[in-house]
Design a protein around this motif. Structure first.
Motif, PDB file in Angstrom:
ATOM      1  N   GLY A 200      -9.445   4.825  12.023  1.00 57.72           N
ATOM      2  CA  GLY A 200     -10.148   4.365  10.836  1.00 57.72           C
ATOM      3  C   GLY A 200     -11.589   4.823  10.707  1.00 57.72           C
ATOM      4  N   ARG A 201     -12.041   5.680  11.604  1.00 58.62           N
ATOM      5  CA  ARG A 201     -13.427   6.177  11.566  1.00 58.62           C
ATOM      6  C   ARG A 201     -13.426   7.687  11.530  1.00 58.62           C
ATOM      7  N   SER A 202     -14.484   8.248  10.966  1.00 64.59           N
ATOM      8  CA  SER A 202     -14.666   9.697  10.990  1.00 64.59           C
ATOM      9  C   SER A 202     -15.308  10.083  12.309  1.00 64.59           C
ATOM     10  N   VAL A 203     -14.767  11.134  12.937  1.00 67.29           N
ATOM     11  CA  VAL A 203     -15.224  11.562  14.256  1.00 67.29           C
ATOM     12  C   VAL A 203     -15.341  13.078  14.281  1.00 67.29           C
ATOM     13  N   LEU A 204     -16.365  13.570  14.973  1.00 63.33           N
ATOM     14  CA  LEU A 204     -16.471  14.995  15.304  1.00 63.33           C
ATOM     15  C   LEU A 204     -16.212  15.107  16.798  1.00 63.33           C
TER      16      LEU A 204
ATOM     17  N   ALA B 167     -25.245  18.455  13.873  1.00 63.93           N
ATOM     18  CA  ALA B 167     -23.926  18.663  14.482  1.00 63.93           C
ATOM     19  C   ALA B 167     -22.991  19.274  13.447  1.00 63.93           C
ATOM     20  N   SER B 168     -22.147  20.185  13.917  1.00 66.99           N
ATOM     21  CA  SER B 168     -21.207  20.855  13.028  1.00 66.99           C
ATOM     22  C   SER B 168     -19.848  20.924  13.699  1.00 66.99           C
ATOM     23  N   GLY B 169     -18.823  20.503  12.957  1.00 61.79           N
ATOM     24  CA  GLY B 169     -17.483  20.548  13.517  1.00 61.79           C
ATOM     25  C   GLY B 169     -16.440  20.101  12.516  1.00 61.79           C
ATOM     26  N   ARG B 170     -15.211  20.077  12.978  1.00 64.71           N
ATOM     27  CA  ARG B 170     -14.089  19.682  12.137  1.00 64.71           C
ATOM     28  C   ARG B 170     -13.985  18.164  12.135  1.00 64.71           C
ATOM     29  N   LEU B 171     -13.997  17.586  10.954  1.00 66.60           N
ATOM     30  CA  LEU B 171     -13.955  16.147  10.767  1.00 66.60           C
ATOM     31  C   LEU B 171     -12.536  15.632  10.997  1.00 66.60           C
TER      32      LEU B 171
ATOM     33  N   ARG C  30      -8.388  18.503   7.427  1.00 68.58           N
ATOM     34  CA  ARG C  30      -9.664  18.349   8.124  1.00 68.58           C
ATOM     35  C   ARG C  30     -10.620  19.449   7.725  1.00 68.58           C
ATOM     36  N   ARG C  31     -11.804  19.057   7.310  1.00 69.19           N
ATOM     37  CA  ARG C  31     -12.774  20.059   6.882  1.00 69.19           C
ATOM     38  C   ARG C  31     -13.915  20.156   7.877  1.00 69.19           C
ATOM     39  N   VAL C  32     -14.591  21.279   7.862  1.00 70.72           N
ATOM     40  CA  VAL C  32     -15.750  21.486   8.718  1.00 70.72           C
ATOM     41  C   VAL C  32     -16.975  20.958   7.989  1.00 70.72           C
ATOM     42  N   VAL C  33     -17.757  20.120   8.670  1.00 69.40           N
ATOM     43  CA  VAL C  33     -18.966  19.555   8.082  1.00 69.40           C
ATOM     44  C   VAL C  33     -20.147  19.809   9.008  1.00 69.40           C
TER      45      VAL C  33
ATOM     46  N   ASP D 265     -20.603  10.969   2.798  1.00 63.93           N
ATOM     47  CA  ASP D 265     -19.738  11.875   2.038  1.00 63.93           C
ATOM     48  C   ASP D 265     -18.717  12.601   2.916  1.00 63.93           C
ATOM     49  N   CYS D 266     -18.718  12.311   4.213  1.00 64.77           N
ATOM     50  CA  CYS D 266     -17.810  12.981   5.146  1.00 64.77           C
ATOM     51  C   CYS D 266     -16.460  12.276   5.168  1.00 64.77           C
ATOM     52  N   THR D 267     -15.490  12.887   4.541  1.00 62.88           N
ATOM     53  CA  THR D 267     -14.125  12.372   4.563  1.00 62.88           C
ATOM     54  C   THR D 267     -13.183  13.553   4.663  1.00 62.88           C
ATOM     55  N   GLU D 268     -11.990  13.280   5.159  1.00 63.78           N
ATOM     56  CA  GLU D 268     -10.980  14.335   5.169  1.00 63.78           C
ATOM     57  C   GLU D 268     -10.587  14.619   3.734  1.00 63.78           C
ATOM     58  N   GLY D 269     -10.512  15.880   3.385  1.00 62.69           N
ATOM     59  CA  GLY D 269     -10.115  16.251   2.038  1.00 62.69           C
ATOM     60  C   GLY D 269      -8.618  16.350   1.907  1.00 62.69           C
ATOM     61  N   PRO D 270      -8.132  16.577   0.686  1.00 62.69           N
ATOM     62  CA  PRO D 270      -6.690  16.694   0.468  1.00 62.69           C
ATOM     63  C   PRO D 270      -6.094  17.899   1.205  1.00 62.69           C
ATOM     64  N   GLU D 271      -6.922  18.882   1.499  1.00 61.70           N
ATOM     65  CA  GLU D 271      -6.437  20.061   2.198  1.00 61.70           C
ATOM     66  C   GLU D 271      -6.431  19.870   3.713  1.00 61.70           C
TER      67      GLU D 271
END
Length: 134
Positions: free
Chosen positions: A117-121, A108-112, A53-56, A45-51
Motif C-alpha cells: 500500500g505504499r510507494s517504494v524505490l 533519488a531516482s528509480g523505478r516506483l 512501474r515508472r521511473v521517477v 505525484d508518484c504513483t504507478e501509471g497504467p503502463e
C-alpha cells in the motif's frame, strides 16, 4: 550470466521475495546524474501509471533511516520527505550506507513500486546533497 533464478532474468529473485509480480526485463542503466536525467517530481505525484512501474526522480530530506530484514536478508530503509508526502527507499543487502542519515537532503531516482500500500524505490540511484544546502 544469471542471478541464480530459473528464469534467467536479473532481479527476479528479489521481486519474488518481496511478493511483487514479475515484469519484463528493464532497460540497462546508462549512468549519469539522476538530477540531469529527469526533472524531480513531488512525492505526492508518484504513483504507478497504467503502463506499469515508472521511473521517477525525487528530491527531499531523509526523515528516518533504519535496518530491517526482508526474507531473512538485511535491508536499509529510509523515509524521504519533500514536504508534499513521504516515500520509502529500500536498499537490499545493505545494513548501512555512508552519508545516509536523518536530516540529509538527497535526490533519488528509480523505478516506483507499490508494496504493501505504499510507494517504494528499491535500490535507487541517488545523490547526497552537501550538508547545509537546501
Amino acid at each position: 550470466m544469471t542471478d541464480g533464478s530459473r528464469s534467467g532474468r536479473r532481479g527476479t529473485g528479489w521481486r519474488r521475495l518481496l511478493g511483487l509480480q514479475d515484469t519484463p526485463p528493464e532497460t540497462p542503466d546508462t549512468g549519469g546524474d539522476p538530477a540531469e536525467e529527469a526533472e524531480c517530481v513531488h512525492i505526492r505525484d508518484c504513483t504507478e501509471g497504467p503502463e506499469g512501474r515508472r521511473v521517477v526522480t525525487v528530491r527531499g530530506t531523509l526523515r528516518s533511516v533504519g535496518e530491517r530484514t526482508v526474507g531473512g536478508l538485511p535491508a536499509l530503509e529510509a523515509e524521504l520527505d519533500d514536504g508534499s508526502a513521504t516515500l520509502s527507499i529500500v536498499w537490499m543487502g545493505r545494513r548501512s550506507i555512508a552519508g545516509i542519515e536523518p536530516g540529509r537532503d538527497m535526490i533519488a531516482s528509480g523505478r516506483l513500486v507499490a508494496s504493501r500500500g505504499r510507494s517504494v524505490l528499491f535500490n535507487p540511484r541517488y545523490e547526497l546533497k552537501p550538508l547545509g544546502t537546501e
